[in-house]
Enzyme design. Structure first.
Site: not given
Ligand SMILES: Cc1ncc(COP(=O)(O)O)c(C=O)c1O
Lengths: 401, 261
Positions: A94, A383, A116
């Site tokens: 993020k 992620s 948000e």
């Molecule tokens: C570690 C992590 N992965 C994935 C996501 C999902 O969001 P996005 O699909 O936009 O990557 C989030 C959302 O809070 C997150 O904190």
């Protein structure tokens, strides 16, 4: 260097029939201002240099592409590589987007930042960049998410931002987005809204994609260096879709690489209790864009269910809807139970504790590695890290601190 | 001619201002909504705006959000709302009706919207479709329905022109930066902006979004063709939803009508 060579979205912000700008009139001016600013800056050398400098010195990029030996051994086939976004400052992908958007806010002279958040990662990432520039920051978060992500709530407060719990509707991410949009309508003159995923009205899905695309670009270079060709598959979890879009986007023209997005299957897609609009939704309009959506026959948005706060969202970024329809990316779902199993497995096998969102991507390795041939290279987008989820996992495992 | 167009034209010709009043269909229940619609008319309301409930009404403040939530608990759908309008039309064929809502609920029922006849609702106001976008793009081509576009304090001049041209019912001037029910009216700005709109268009311009008192209504009516009142009425409906004694609303509307005349 430019951010993106994509022909999409078109001038009106559409990816095929998805996307657009469906917002109250008061915001139209702000979206236009943002789009003009971004279009001017994205080819500006000073802006690009500042962005990449912050990514390397503040975020710690590039993140490694790491060979997961024991996970690979576990599946007895192929090679599994981990793109380590969990090692970024603040612990998730993020931050790539917030570092970029706060620069836009700075260039636009905005004094007040709003965002948000679902899992709290985007709230933390936004509060972090706002603190760094000394800007007032307000984070909207569903009351249910405030409860299950209490650690991140505290982190956001430590960073000097205000957390506003949102009680309306299902008290999760979608309601936090509603409330952030209402704040923006009210304070549009001096406020910059940092949306946290490739969702919302144009130009947000494009801007968030472009800033996160650094992930996919690094993977292309690292794949050449580490195994001398392009990966056979790239796997990422999909909530709003920003980590997936960031790693997929530079691969769109690299046809030999399969792009696989994993949605939150909750109790199982067939039960209806999930957060998997690309698997079990229909096109509709929510939060300023047309995209796949979980809705009933009257066009009312359905409540979602997922163990992972960051995936607990009834919509999805419009470019994913388009990639699904044209068949360039595949979208699957795994259940809460499968994700939790993967969470433990990866933690024990690799010494890497993934976020519950990320655990969804890992869970899909089980069917995928069986299907691919033994020479396949698979990249999983890690992620984020799982520290924020320890309370949730402990509660499920019946452990009290 | 469309009922709404001719009503507003008649008012303008006799130098009168329009009183537009808003409620949410099915809050607290559909029978009460029908009674309230008749009460509105008996109290001097010229145009009724019916809110079509939606799970995610991003332009609404807390008062109207809660009304949407209450209506959704009763599973109110567009079909039920059009049946409500039919019932209203059994005894009232004069008062124009505007359906106000969000795009997703209308496009989910495009067949219903397309089948609206002459003796039903007269106009649609979709809050999350920008003015220069044509509802025809979304399959709404029904000649019995005219469209209302919003112009706000942040709308730039070049867009004011194109939006004004697209609005066939009236132009809804959003009097503040904010959601429904907020309170930060800037009368000077409102006056200037409405004058600007009237340079571009002959369509009547209604002012609405922050009108909370008879005084607000009088001030805004002086610089527009009429006013829209919403949150303050919705709050009174909520306050009396148990007792079903709505005399206060009738009195409030009558005072408003007198004040704007
Ligand atoms: C570690 C992590 N992965 C994935 C996501 C999902 O969001 P996005 O699909 O936009 O990557 C989030 C959302 O809070 C997150 O904190």
């Amino acid at each position: 260097m430019t951010f993106s060579n994509s022909n999409f979205p078109d001038k009106e912000g559409f990816y095929g029939e998805y996307g657009g700008k469906f917002v109250p009139e008061t915001l139209m001016y702000a979206l236009e201002e943002l789009e003009n600013t971004y279009n001017k800056l994205k080819d500006n050398k000073d802006f690009i240099d500042e962005f990449y400098k912050d990514l390397s010195h503040f975020v710690g990029r590039p993140s490694p592409l790491y060979f997961a030996q024991r996970l690979t051994d576990h599946y007895k086939s192929g090679s599994i590589w981990l793109k380590r976004e969990d090692l970024n400052h603040t612990g998730a992908h993020k931050i790539n987007n917030t570092v970029g958007q706060i620069l836009l806010a700075k260039y636009m002279g905005k004094k007040r930042i709003i965002a948000e958040t679902g899992a709290g990662q985007h709230g933390v990432a936004t509060a972090t960049v706002a603190a760094r520039l000394g800007l007032e920051c307000h984070i909207y978060m569903g009351a249910e998410d405030v409860r299950r992500q209490s650690l991140n709530v505290y982190r956001i407060k430590l960073l000097g931002a205000h957390v506003h719990p949102v009680d309306s509707g299902s008290a999760t991410l979608k309601d936090a987005l509603n409330e952030a949009l209402r704040d923006w309508v009210t304070n549009v003159d001096d406020t910059y809204y940092i949306i946290g995923s490739v969702t919302g009205p144009h130009p947000y899905p494009m801007i968030v994609r472009d800033f996160n695309s650094v992930v996919g670009k690094e993977v292309i270079d690292q794949s050449k260096d580490l195994f001398g060709k392009m990966p056979d598959a790239v796997v990422a979890c999909v909530g709003g879709g920003s980590n997936a879009m960031g790693i997929f986007h530079p691969f769109i023209d690299i046809k030999e690489t399969r792009l696989i997005g994993v949605e939150a299957g909750g109790e199982g897609v067939s039960t209806g209790e999930h957060a998997a609009p690309l698997n079990d939704g229909t096109p509709g309009v929510l939060h300023g864009a047309r995209s796949y959506l979980m809705q009933d026959e009257s066009g009312q948005v359905k409540d979602t269910k997922s163990v992972s706060a960051g995936l607990d969202y009834p919509g999805v970024g419009p470019e994913h809807s388009w990639l699904k329809d044209i068949g360039r990316a595949e979208y699957v779902a795994v259940s809460d139970d499968e994700a939790l199993k993967a969470f433990h497995e990866v933690t024990e096998l690799e010494g890497i504790m993934p976020a519950l969102e990320t655990a969804h991507a890992f869970a899909y390795l089980e069917p995928l590695m069986k299907e691919l041939d033994s020479s396949a290279n698979v990249v999983v987008n890690v992620s984020g890290r799982g520290d924020k989820d320890i309370n949730t996992v402990a509660e499920i495992d019946g452990i009290e601190f | 001619m469309n009922r709404l167009t001719s009503k507003l034209q008649n008012l303008k010709e006799s130098n009168k201002k329009a009183l537009v009043a808003y409620l949410v269909a099915g809050d607290p229940d559909l029978d009460t909504t029908l009674d309230l619609m008749h009460l509105f008319v008996d109290s001097g309301v010229d145009v009724i705006e019916i809110g079509v409930p939606f799970t995610d009404p991003i332009a609404e403040g807390p008062t109207i959000q809660k009304a949407h939530d209450r209506a959704l608990k009763n599973n109110i759908s567009l079909k039920m709302i059009l049946e409500l309008v039919d019932k209203f039309r059994e005894t009232n064929t004069e008062t124009p009706i505007v359906l106000m809502g969000y795009l997703n609920t209308f496009i989910s029922h495009i067949d219903l919207v397309q089948s609206i006849g002459e003796n039903s609702a007269d106009s649609i106001l979709v809050v999350d479709v920008p003015g220069e976008l044509n509802l025809q793009t979304y399959g709404i081509t029904n000649p019995n329905i005219n469209t209302i576009s919003l112009i706000s304090p942040t709308t730039k001049d070049d867009r004011v022109e194109s939006i004004a041209k697209n609005s066939t019912g009236f132009i809804y001037y959003v009097t503040l930066r904010g959601v429904t029910g907020s309170s930060n009216l800037n009368i000077e700005e409102i006056k200037t902006n409405i004058q600007k709109i009237q340079q571009y268009s002959d369509a009547p311009t209604m002012a609405g979004f922050g009108i909370k008192s008879v005084e607000d209504a009088a001030t805004l009516a002086a610089c527009s063709d009429g006013v829209v009142v919403g949150s303050s009425i919705v709050q009174m409906i909520a306050d009396s939803s148990q007792s079903k004694e709505f005399d206060r609303i009738g009195k409030y509307l009558r005072e408003m009508k007198t004040a704007i005349s």
